[in-house]
Design an enzyme around this catalytic site. Structure first.
Site, PDB file in Angstrom:
ATOM      1  N   TYR A 292      33.157 -30.231   3.172  1.00 62.27           N
ATOM      2  CA  TYR A 292      33.814 -29.904   4.447  1.00 62.27           C
ATOM      3  C   TYR A 292      33.593 -31.010   5.499  1.00 62.27           C
ATOM      4  O   TYR A 292      34.213 -30.970   6.549  1.00 62.27           O
ATOM      5  CB  TYR A 292      33.309 -28.570   5.025  1.00 62.27           C
ATOM      6  CG  TYR A 292      33.457 -27.365   4.121  1.00 62.27           C
ATOM      7  CD1 TYR A 292      34.264 -27.391   2.987  1.00 62.27           C
ATOM      8  CD2 TYR A 292      32.781 -26.180   4.402  1.00 62.27           C
ATOM      9  CE1 TYR A 292      34.379 -26.295   2.153  1.00 62.27           C
ATOM     10  CE2 TYR A 292      32.901 -25.067   3.575  1.00 62.27           C
ATOM     11  CZ  TYR A 292      33.697 -25.136   2.445  1.00 62.27           C
ATOM     12  OH  TYR A 292      33.804 -24.050   1.620  1.00 62.27           O
TER      13      TYR A 292
ATOM     14  N   ILE B  83      32.469 -14.219   4.141  1.00 60.98           N
ATOM     15  CA  ILE B  83      32.230 -15.317   5.090  1.00 60.98           C
ATOM     16  C   ILE B  83      33.520 -15.663   5.828  1.00 60.98           C
ATOM     17  O   ILE B  83      34.048 -16.770   5.703  1.00 60.98           O
ATOM     18  CB  ILE B  83      31.648 -16.560   4.361  1.00 60.98           C
ATOM     19  CG1 ILE B  83      32.382 -16.795   3.010  1.00 60.98           C
ATOM     20  CG2 ILE B  83      30.160 -16.418   4.146  1.00 60.98           C
ATOM     21  CD1 ILE B  83      31.995 -18.110   2.324  1.00 60.98           C
TER      22      ILE B  83
ATOM     23  N   SER C  21      36.740 -17.924  11.829  1.00 57.03           N
ATOM     24  CA  SER C  21      37.643 -17.782  12.976  1.00 57.03           C
ATOM     25  C   SER C  21      37.186 -18.734  14.064  1.00 57.03           C
ATOM     26  O   SER C  21      35.992 -18.968  14.224  1.00 57.03           O
ATOM     27  CB  SER C  21      37.638 -16.345  13.513  1.00 57.03           C
ATOM     28  OG  SER C  21      38.488 -16.285  14.641  1.00 57.03           O
TER      29      SER C  21
ATOM     30  N   ARG D  33      37.795 -12.568  17.829  1.00 60.33           N
ATOM     31  CA  ARG D  33      37.954 -12.235  16.410  1.00 60.33           C
ATOM     32  C   ARG D  33      36.625 -12.345  15.669  1.00 60.33           C
ATOM     33  O   ARG D  33      36.340 -11.543  14.785  1.00 60.33           O
ATOM     34  CB  ARG D  33      38.971 -13.159  15.754  1.00 60.33           C
ATOM     35  CG  ARG D  33      40.380 -12.857  16.179  1.00 60.33           C
ATOM     36  CD  ARG D  33      41.300 -13.851  15.526  1.00 60.33           C
ATOM     37  NE  ARG D  33      42.680 -13.600  15.901  1.00 60.33           N
ATOM     38  CZ  ARG D  33      43.669 -14.439  15.664  1.00 60.33           C
ATOM     39  NH1 ARG D  33      43.442 -15.575  15.053  1.00 60.33           N
ATOM     40  NH2 ARG D  33      44.885 -14.140  16.029  1.00 60.33           N
TER      41      ARG D  33
ATOM     42  N   ASN E 198      35.254  -9.214  13.668  1.00 59.66           N
ATOM     43  CA  ASN E 198      34.977  -9.305  12.229  1.00 59.66           C
ATOM     44  C   ASN E 198      33.547  -8.846  11.934  1.00 59.66           C
ATOM     45  O   ASN E 198      33.307  -8.075  10.997  1.00 59.66           O
ATOM     46  CB  ASN E 198      35.196 -10.735  11.727  1.00 59.66           C
ATOM     47  CG  ASN E 198      36.668 -11.150  11.773  1.00 59.66           C
ATOM     48  OD1 ASN E 198      37.551 -10.306  11.939  1.00 59.66           O
ATOM     49  ND2 ASN E 198      36.929 -12.438  11.636  1.00 59.66           N
TER      50      ASN E 198
HETATM   51  N1  NAP Z   1      33.518 -22.020  -2.352  1.00 58.93           N
HETATM   52  C1  NAP Z   1      34.753 -22.425  -2.152  1.00 58.93           C
HETATM   53  O1  NAP Z   1      35.370 -23.102  -2.998  1.00 58.93           O
HETATM   54  C2  NAP Z   1      35.438 -22.077  -0.875  1.00 58.93           C
HETATM   55  C3  NAP Z   1      36.822 -22.299  -0.743  1.00 58.93           C
HETATM   56  C4  NAP Z   1      37.428 -21.943   0.454  1.00 58.93           C
HETATM   57  C5  NAP Z   1      36.682 -21.393   1.486  1.00 58.93           C
HETATM   58  N2  NAP Z   1      35.326 -21.220   1.345  1.00 58.93           N
HETATM   59  C6  NAP Z   1      34.497 -20.650   2.441  1.00 58.93           C
HETATM   60  O2  NAP Z   1      35.027 -19.367   2.788  1.00 58.93           O
HETATM   61  C7  NAP Z   1      35.266 -19.329   4.200  1.00 58.93           C
HETATM   62  C8  NAP Z   1      36.373 -18.349   4.532  1.00 58.93           C
HETATM   63  O3  NAP Z   1      37.586 -18.681   3.885  1.00 58.93           O
HETATM   64  P1  NAP Z   1      38.836 -19.352   4.646  1.00 58.93           P
HETATM   65  O4  NAP Z   1      38.326 -20.100   5.805  1.00 58.93           O
HETATM   66  O5  NAP Z   1      39.618 -20.096   3.607  1.00 58.93           O
HETATM   67  O6  NAP Z   1      39.763 -18.150   5.050  1.00 58.93           O
HETATM   68  P2  NAP Z   1      39.628 -16.693   5.736  1.00 58.93           P
HETATM   69  O7  NAP Z   1      38.288 -16.508   6.358  1.00 58.93           O
HETATM   70  O8  NAP Z   1      40.129 -15.718   4.734  1.00 58.93           O
HETATM   71  O9  NAP Z   1      40.752 -16.798   6.852  1.00 58.93           O
HETATM   72  C9  NAP Z   1      40.630 -17.646   7.951  1.00 58.93           C
HETATM   73  C10 NAP Z   1      41.895 -17.476   8.786  1.00 58.93           C
HETATM   74  O10 NAP Z   1      41.985 -16.118   9.229  1.00 58.93           O
HETATM   75  C11 NAP Z   1      42.155 -16.071  10.634  1.00 58.93           C
HETATM   76  N3  NAP Z   1      41.386 -14.935  11.151  1.00 58.93           N
HETATM   77  C12 NAP Z   1      40.042 -14.767  11.140  1.00 58.93           C
HETATM   78  N4  NAP Z   1      39.705 -13.582  11.673  1.00 58.93           N
HETATM   79  C13 NAP Z   1      40.873 -12.980  12.027  1.00 58.93           C
HETATM   80  C14 NAP Z   1      41.174 -11.736  12.620  1.00 58.93           C
HETATM   81  N5  NAP Z   1      40.226 -10.878  12.976  1.00 58.93           N
HETATM   82  N6  NAP Z   1      42.493 -11.455  12.841  1.00 58.93           N
HETATM   83  C15 NAP Z   1      43.468 -12.306  12.494  1.00 58.93           C
HETATM   84  N7  NAP Z   1      43.226 -13.499  11.920  1.00 58.93           N
HETATM   85  C16 NAP Z   1      41.938 -13.827  11.681  1.00 58.93           C
HETATM   86  C17 NAP Z   1      41.625 -17.391  11.157  1.00 58.93           C
HETATM   87  O11 NAP Z   1      42.335 -17.792  12.307  1.00 58.93           O
HETATM   88  P3  NAP Z   1      41.627 -17.933  13.768  1.00 58.93           P
HETATM   89  O12 NAP Z   1      40.648 -19.069  13.665  1.00 58.93           O
HETATM   90  O13 NAP Z   1      42.786 -18.246  14.659  1.00 58.93           O
HETATM   91  O14 NAP Z   1      40.986 -16.620  14.086  1.00 58.93           O
HETATM   92  C18 NAP Z   1      41.906 -18.343   9.999  1.00 58.93           C
HETATM   93  O15 NAP Z   1      43.215 -18.894  10.114  1.00 58.93           O
HETATM   94  C19 NAP Z   1      35.599 -20.796   4.498  1.00 58.93           C
HETATM   95  O16 NAP Z   1      35.657 -21.066   5.866  1.00 58.93           O
HETATM   96  C20 NAP Z   1      34.514 -21.494   3.716  1.00 58.93           C
HETATM   97  O17 NAP Z   1      33.266 -21.431   4.393  1.00 58.93           O
HETATM   98  C21 NAP Z   1      34.712 -21.540   0.175  1.00 58.93           C
END
Ligand code: NAP
Length: 278
Positions: free
Chosen positions: A53, A231, A234, A239, A243
């Protein structure tokens, strides 16, 4: 109604991990420093980063600025694919620790099995040594499928404490979760909110409206009630707070859990772990 919204889960050797942490993918050093600081202020005590990252420096800055005692913050980072192999893993963790300005992390994950490299077993054996030396309190894997775990386990001695996998109502990975339960591996969901792709789902929306919750809280409550750690990421403090407040919603009714179980459509947002070698 099942009541499984525990705020922590115990990993091997008694290491305690918060069930809701803060994700940092796609954040830069600057935006991570800001967002992780706000997440700590909102009450989060677990942060998920990775070498890939390129924001460990920003995460470390937020940890330092928070003034929180080190043992009150749970820090996860991950070894990237090009650092797999006997000789590269230790320097990779040392470099992560330097960027984070920490002397140990709480969980070090092997980010992808990257089977084409053929290195995940020897990489994991180094993780075992790093745990023994106290550079990480627990070790685990990420994006491992059942057949990767079946290859890893007989060749190594420490069962992964966690497998962090893509998991959301549209990709439920039941066989893998059942195997985790059998082996005592904690399932941790990445993209637990489907990266925003769930917002138009009528089933989630109806449950949210009826229960007076946000749609994200309904999705996160579904994860927690299945015993999955999450995890969500946001950049919006309101939010972030909402969450985290999923811990207080009191659980979903069995019929609602069942309705969400029925949303599975094997829809992957990220790469398939058999094919990705970064
Ligand atoms: N191990 C791996 O290979 C791997 C791969 C991908 C991700 N990850 C980890 O997993 C974490 C989470 O996954 P992710 O970041 O891909 O996606 P996520 O947490 O599923 O979704 C993030 C998105 O959701 C929005 N959001 C968050 N809370 C919200 C709410 N209450 N209402 C509406 N929208 C909301 C955020 O926008 P806003 O910022 O505008 O709220 C953002 O655009 C990552 O950040 C990373 O640490 C690990």
């Amino acid at each position: 109604m099942s009541d499984t919204t525990a705020s922590t889960v115990t990993l091997d050797h008694g290491v305690t991990m918060p069930t809701i942490g803060f994700g940092t993918a796609h954040l830069t050093d600057e935006t991570a420093a800001q967002a992780v600081g706000e997440a700590f202020a909102a009450g989060y005590r677990k942060v998920d980063t990775a070498t890939a990252y390129t924001n460990e420096t920003g995460v470390g800055r937020a940890i330092a600025r928070s003034g929180l005692p080190r043992d009150e913050v749970f820090v996860t980072t991950k070894v990237w694919n090009n650092d797999q192999g006997r000789d590269a893993v230790r320097p990779a963790l040392q470099a992560s620790l330097e960027r984070l300005a920490l002397d140990h992390v709480d969980l070090y994950l092997l980010h992808w099995p990257a089977p084409a490299l053929g290195l995940f077993i020897e990489t994991y054996k180094v993780l075992e040594q790093l745990r023994d030396e106290g550079l990480t309190r627990a070790i685990g894997v990420s994006n491992f499928q059942p057949h990767h775990l079946r290859q890893l386990l007989p060749a190594t001695t420490v069962t992964p404490a966690v497998n962090q996998i893509e998991l959301h109502p549209y990709l439920q990975q039941r066989e893998l979760r059942a195997l985790h339960a059998k082996l005592g591996i904690v399932t941790e969901a990445w993209s637990p909110l489907g990266q925003g792709s769930l917002v138009d789902d009528p089933i989630l929306r109806e449950i949210a409206q009826r229960r007076g919750l946000t749609l994200a809280q309904v999705a996160l409550a579904w994860h927690l009630q299945h015993g999955t750690a999450v995890i969500p990421r946001s950049q919006d403090p309101a939010r972030m707070r909402a969450n985290l407040a999923t811990l207080d919603v009191g659980g979903l009714h069995d019929a609602d859990l069942c309705a969400i179980d029925n949303l599975d459509r094997d829809h992957r947002l990220g790469p398939h772990p058999d094919e990705f070698d970064g």
